[in-house]
Design a protein around this motif. Structure first.
Motif, mmCIF file in Angstrom:
data_model
loop_
_atom_site.group_PDB
_atom_site.id
_atom_site.type_symbol
_atom_site.label_atom_id
_atom_site.label_comp_id
_atom_site.label_asym_id
_atom_site.label_seq_id
_atom_site.Cartn_x
_atom_site.Cartn_y
_atom_site.Cartn_z
ATOM 1 N N UNK A 91 0.757 -1.161 0.088
ATOM 2 C CA UNK A 91 0.014 0.019 -0.016
ATOM 3 C C UNK A 91 0.975 1.303 -0.030
ATOM 4 N N UNK A 92 0.359 2.278 -0.578
ATOM 5 C CA UNK A 92 1.237 3.570 -0.529
ATOM 6 C C UNK A 92 0.252 4.688 -0.611
ATOM 7 N N UNK A 93 0.812 5.870 0.208
ATOM 8 C CA UNK A 93 0.073 6.947 0.253
ATOM 9 C C UNK A 93 0.441 7.588 -1.416
ATOM 10 N N UNK A 94 -0.720 8.022 -1.917
ATOM 11 C CA UNK A 94 -0.550 8.242 -3.488
ATOM 12 C C UNK A 94 -1.896 8.999 -3.942
ATOM 13 N N UNK A 95 -1.818 8.765 -5.186
ATOM 14 C CA UNK A 95 -3.145 9.567 -6.130
ATOM 15 C C UNK A 95 -2.968 10.945 -6.149
ATOM 16 N N UNK A 96 -1.798 11.513 -6.145
ATOM 17 C CA UNK A 96 -1.822 12.903 -6.082
ATOM 18 C C UNK A 96 -1.885 13.628 -7.321
ATOM 19 N N UNK A 97 -1.782 12.812 -8.459
ATOM 20 C CA UNK A 97 -1.867 13.370 -9.701
ATOM 21 C C UNK A 97 -3.025 14.370 -9.967
ATOM 22 N N UNK A 98 -4.084 14.233 -9.621
ATOM 23 C CA UNK A 98 -5.110 15.008 -9.783
ATOM 24 C C UNK A 98 -4.948 16.411 -9.082
ATOM 25 N N UNK A 99 -4.229 16.514 -7.931
ATOM 26 C CA UNK A 99 -3.733 17.793 -7.426
ATOM 27 C C UNK A 99 -2.695 18.337 -8.106
ATOM 28 N N UNK A 100 -1.888 17.539 -8.653
ATOM 29 C CA UNK A 100 -0.837 18.158 -9.361
ATOM 30 C C UNK A 100 -1.230 18.988 -10.639
ATOM 31 N N UNK A 101 -2.155 18.395 -11.431
ATOM 32 C CA UNK A 101 -2.850 19.153 -12.426
ATOM 33 C C UNK A 101 -3.341 20.523 -12.253
ATOM 34 N N UNK A 102 -3.979 20.400 -10.990
ATOM 35 C CA UNK A 102 -4.455 21.867 -10.433
ATOM 36 C C UNK A 102 -3.327 22.750 -9.809
ATOM 37 N N UNK A 103 -2.255 22.124 -9.971
ATOM 38 C CA UNK A 103 -1.069 22.959 -9.482
ATOM 39 C C UNK A 103 -1.235 23.217 -7.803
ATOM 40 N N UNK A 104 -1.637 21.869 -7.156
ATOM 41 C CA UNK A 104 -1.731 21.995 -5.624
ATOM 42 C C UNK A 104 -0.627 20.980 -5.128
ATOM 43 N N UNK A 105 0.379 21.725 -4.347
ATOM 44 C CA UNK A 105 1.375 20.919 -3.996
ATOM 45 C C UNK A 105 1.325 20.781 -2.584
ATOM 46 N N UNK A 106 1.862 19.454 -1.949
ATOM 47 C CA UNK A 106 1.867 19.346 -0.500
ATOM 48 C C UNK A 106 3.168 19.309 0.111
ATOM 49 N N UNK A 107 3.194 19.670 1.112
ATOM 50 C CA UNK A 107 4.745 19.707 1.827
ATOM 51 C C UNK A 107 4.752 18.250 2.441
ATOM 52 N N UNK A 108 5.995 18.065 2.882
ATOM 53 C CA UNK A 108 6.426 16.742 3.525
ATOM 54 C C UNK A 108 5.443 16.641 4.846
ATOM 55 N N UNK A 109 5.430 17.731 5.469
ATOM 56 C CA UNK A 109 4.549 17.855 6.944
ATOM 57 C C UNK A 109 3.069 17.418 6.654
ATOM 58 N N UNK A 110 2.514 18.055 5.459
ATOM 59 C CA UNK A 110 1.180 17.838 5.239
ATOM 60 C C UNK A 110 0.842 16.376 4.798
ATOM 61 N N UNK A 111 1.833 15.733 4.038
ATOM 62 C CA UNK A 111 1.859 14.278 3.839
ATOM 63 C C UNK A 111 1.863 13.205 4.833
ATOM 64 N N UNK A 112 3.001 13.669 5.922
ATOM 65 C CA UNK A 112 3.236 12.777 7.043
ATOM 66 C C UNK A 112 1.664 12.918 8.052
#
Length: 61
Positions: free
Chosen positions: A35-56
């Motif tokens: 399992x992995x934390x993922x599926x961020x592609x939809x956010x990247x297309x909208x130019x939404x970026x996550x910090x390391x802290x937000x992912x953790x």
């Protein structure tokens, strides 16, 4: 759950990806090989970026 059905008919490794920890836990319990934390592609297309802290923080809810 669909993963259990797939596991019965296939020996291929199953990887589940989600941004929701509860989904990842359910997939692990349903016999996903990884399992992995993922599926961020939809956010990247909208130019939404996550910090390391937000992912953790997603993991430690």
């Amino acid at each position: 759950m669909l993963l259990r059905e797939i596991r019965q008919i296939s020996s291929m490794p199953i990887c589940a990806s989600s941004v929701y920890v509860d989904d990842l836990i359910a997939c692990y319990k349903a016999a996903a090989n990884m399992v992995k934390i993922g599926n961020f592609d939809i956010f990247y297309e909208k130019e939404i970026k996550f910090s390391s802290k937000q992912i953790i923080d997603l993991v430690w809810r």
